[in-house]
Design an enzyme around this catalytic site. Structure first.
Site, PDB file in Angstrom:
ATOM      1  N   CYS A   1     -24.195   5.207   0.968  1.00  0.00           N
ATOM      2  CA  CYS A   1     -23.044   6.291   1.204  1.00  0.00           C
ATOM      3  C   CYS A   1     -23.776   7.547   1.784  1.00  0.00           C
ATOM      4  CB  CYS A   1     -22.458   6.498  -0.233  1.00  0.00           C
ATOM      5  SG  CYS A   1     -21.160   7.715  -0.128  1.00  0.00           S
TER       6      CYS A   1
ATOM      7  N   ASP B   1       0.871  -1.228  -0.145  1.00  0.00           N
ATOM      8  CA  ASP B   1       0.043  -0.170  -0.030  1.00  0.00           C
ATOM      9  C   ASP B   1       0.858   1.205  -0.085  1.00  0.00           C
ATOM     10  OD1 ASP B   1      -2.568   1.295   0.025  1.00  0.00           O
ATOM     11  OD2 ASP B   1      -2.526   1.626   2.015  1.00  0.00           O
TER      12      ASP B   1
ATOM     13  N   CYS C   1     -15.931  11.435  -0.646  1.00  0.00           N
ATOM     14  CA  CYS C   1     -15.943  10.079   0.393  1.00  0.00           C
ATOM     15  C   CYS C   1     -15.560  10.623   1.685  1.00  0.00           C
ATOM     16  CB  CYS C   1     -14.728   9.294  -0.381  1.00  0.00           C
ATOM     17  SG  CYS C   1     -14.515   7.866   0.511  1.00  0.00           S
TER      18      CYS C   1
ATOM     19  N   CYS D   1     -24.440  -0.971  -1.558  1.00  0.00           N
ATOM     20  CA  CYS D   1     -22.981  -0.303  -0.875  1.00  0.00           C
ATOM     21  C   CYS D   1     -23.130   1.223  -1.619  1.00  0.00           C
ATOM     22  CB  CYS D   1     -21.628  -0.883  -1.434  1.00  0.00           C
ATOM     23  SG  CYS D   1     -21.547  -1.269  -3.337  1.00  0.00           S
TER      24      CYS D   1
ATOM     25  N   CYS E   1     -20.055   1.607   3.311  1.00  0.00           N
ATOM     26  CA  CYS E   1     -20.238   0.598   2.244  1.00  0.00           C
ATOM     27  C   CYS E   1     -19.648  -0.639   2.208  1.00  0.00           C
ATOM     28  CB  CYS E   1     -19.574   1.555   0.785  1.00  0.00           C
ATOM     29  SG  CYS E   1     -17.945   1.728   1.086  1.00  0.00           S
TER      30      CYS E   1
ATOM     31  N   CYS F   1     -22.243  -4.471   2.736  1.00  0.00           N
ATOM     32  CA  CYS F   1     -22.063  -5.674   1.667  1.00  0.00           C
ATOM     33  C   CYS F   1     -22.601  -7.100   2.141  1.00  0.00           C
ATOM     34  CB  CYS F   1     -20.791  -5.707   1.456  1.00  0.00           C
ATOM     35  SG  CYS F   1     -20.688  -6.961   0.254  1.00  0.00           S
TER      36      CYS F   1
ATOM     37  N   CYS G   1     -14.413   5.541   7.117  1.00  0.00           N
ATOM     38  CA  CYS G   1     -16.052   5.409   7.077  1.00  0.00           C
ATOM     39  C   CYS G   1     -16.288   4.160   6.362  1.00  0.00           C
ATOM     40  CB  CYS G   1     -16.651   6.268   5.890  1.00  0.00           C
ATOM     41  SG  CYS G   1     -18.456   6.120   5.807  1.00  0.00           S
TER      42      CYS G   1
END
Length: 381
Positions: free
Chosen positions: A197, A133, A213, A193, A243, A247, A240
């Site tokens: 939001c 990452d 977002c 999802c 979403c 799922c 957050c």
């Protein structure tokens, strides 16, 4: 020989705590350069300038490292032991994204990736590079290509076994390894999802506009939280999960088996009134080893003050008031907004008279004159 090596790598990865393992050719996603170009051209990355700066290297493994022939993708489950959406119903507490309620996964995963990569290098003599990452690698598309799952309509990787709760790491290698079949997309007609939001951050399925977002705004964004997103931010002070948590595939997920990735309950039950009183040293001590620490005390207070203003607890107005004369404009501005949401009208008028004339920062001055959404502010007092 190669099949034997791959079997050994899979076994070693499982022993080290990885829950998913797959291999893709380095050239498996020739569609990515154009998709990345379109996203950047649309400005969906917000002020994450590093995405533009690394576009050419990010577009494909070969662009980052020309020797790459195969990509090994590994995933580690960080599933929570409860539904994170329940935490949004506790407005007096600071809500921290599930992934940040534990050890920073970068530190945890990288060493274990090096272990697997080292085994590959010893067995094959191939060159290897490890990424978690922090390099320009498009992990999610390659996790899909390697069969770990698929990118859902919320753009996060979804797994049949682990829902939306997988940390990803990559090993690039010069070895040509047998590839796993790519995973088919399994979202079907579901749009949960997208529908959940709170800021409409998805312009279309499989597309995310980071500028809307909350996870970007309260984590990556350096300036004031835009006014239109403050009330929707609720008590989310870092990230957050909406979403991800909604799922339906999460019904097959289990709690993280790696103890260091299991959510620390003490980071889920902290009152905002305690968090807003943390000084820099207290902030660093509380979040030592957590991704939250990377936020820094200034932006942390910005987020906590916005959440405090959303709490609806007038007794916490004085806590916001304490930060109105903070030396940092980012904190002052958030404090003014929270104070004006919670304090009596007479007190607001009194402090505006005291502080507004001497305020030199234009953003903070704008907070004193902006229209504040309906809340506690303005009541008689």
């Amino acid at each position: 020989m190669t099949a034997t090596v791959v079997a050994e790598l899979r076994a070693r990865a499982a022993f080290l705590g990885f829950d998913a393992f797959g291999i893709a050719p380095a050239a498996a996603r020739p569609d990515l350069p154009e998709k990345l170009r379109q996203a950047l051209a649309a400005g969906w990355h917000g002020d994450m300038d590093w995405l533009e700066e690394t576009e050419l290297r990010r577009a494909s493994p070969g662009a980052l490292w020309p020797e790459a022939r195969s990509v090994i993708m590994l995933g580690m489950n960080y599933g929570p032991d409860h539904d994170p959406l329940d935490d949004l119903g506790r407005p007096a507490l600071g809500n921290i994204s599930v992934y940040a309620r534990n050890r920073d996964y970068h530190d945890l995963i990288k060493g274990r990736l090096k272990d697997v990569a080292g085994l590959l290098a010893r067995r094959t003599g191939a060159d290897v590079k490890v990424f978690v990452d922090t390099a320009p690698v498009m992990e999610k598309p390659f996790a899909e290509a390697a069969g770990l799952g698929w990118q859902g309509k919320h753009t996060v990787l979804v797994s049949r076994q682990f829902g939306s709760w997988l940390f990803l790491g990559a090993i690039f290698t010069s070895a040509v390894l047998p590839a796993d079949a790519p995973h088919e997309e399994n979202c079907g007609t579901c749009t949960k999802c997208l529908d959940i939001c709170p800021t409409n951050a998805f312009p279309a399925p499989f597309r995310l506009d980071a500028r809307r977002c909350l996870a970007y705004l309260n984590n990556e964004h350096k300036g004031p939280i835009p006014h239109e997103f403050r009330v929707p931010m609720g008590n989310r002070i870092f990230g957050c999960d909406d979403c991800l948590a909604i799922c339906p595939w999460n019904k097959f997920a289990s709690r993280a088996r790696e103890a260091k990735l299991q959510a620390r309950q003490e980071l889920a039950d902290i009152p905002l009134r305690d968090l807003v009183q943390l000084d820099d040293a207290g902030f660093r001590a509380l979040f030592a080893g957590s991704p939250v620490k990377r936020l820094g005390h200034e932006r942390f207070l910005r987020n906590v003050l916005i959440a405090l203003g959303n709490s609806g607890l007038p007794q916490d107005g004085p806590l916001a008031e304490r930060h109105i004369n903070d030396s940092r404009p980012l904190v002052r501005g958030a404090a003014v907004w929270a104070f004006r949401r919670l304090a009596p009208a007479a007190r607001i008028a009194e402090l505006k008279l005291a502080f507004f004339p001497a305020e030199t920062d234009m953003d903070v001055r704008a907070e004193w004159t902006a229209v504040v959404p309906p809340g506690i502010q303005g009541r008689a007092g």
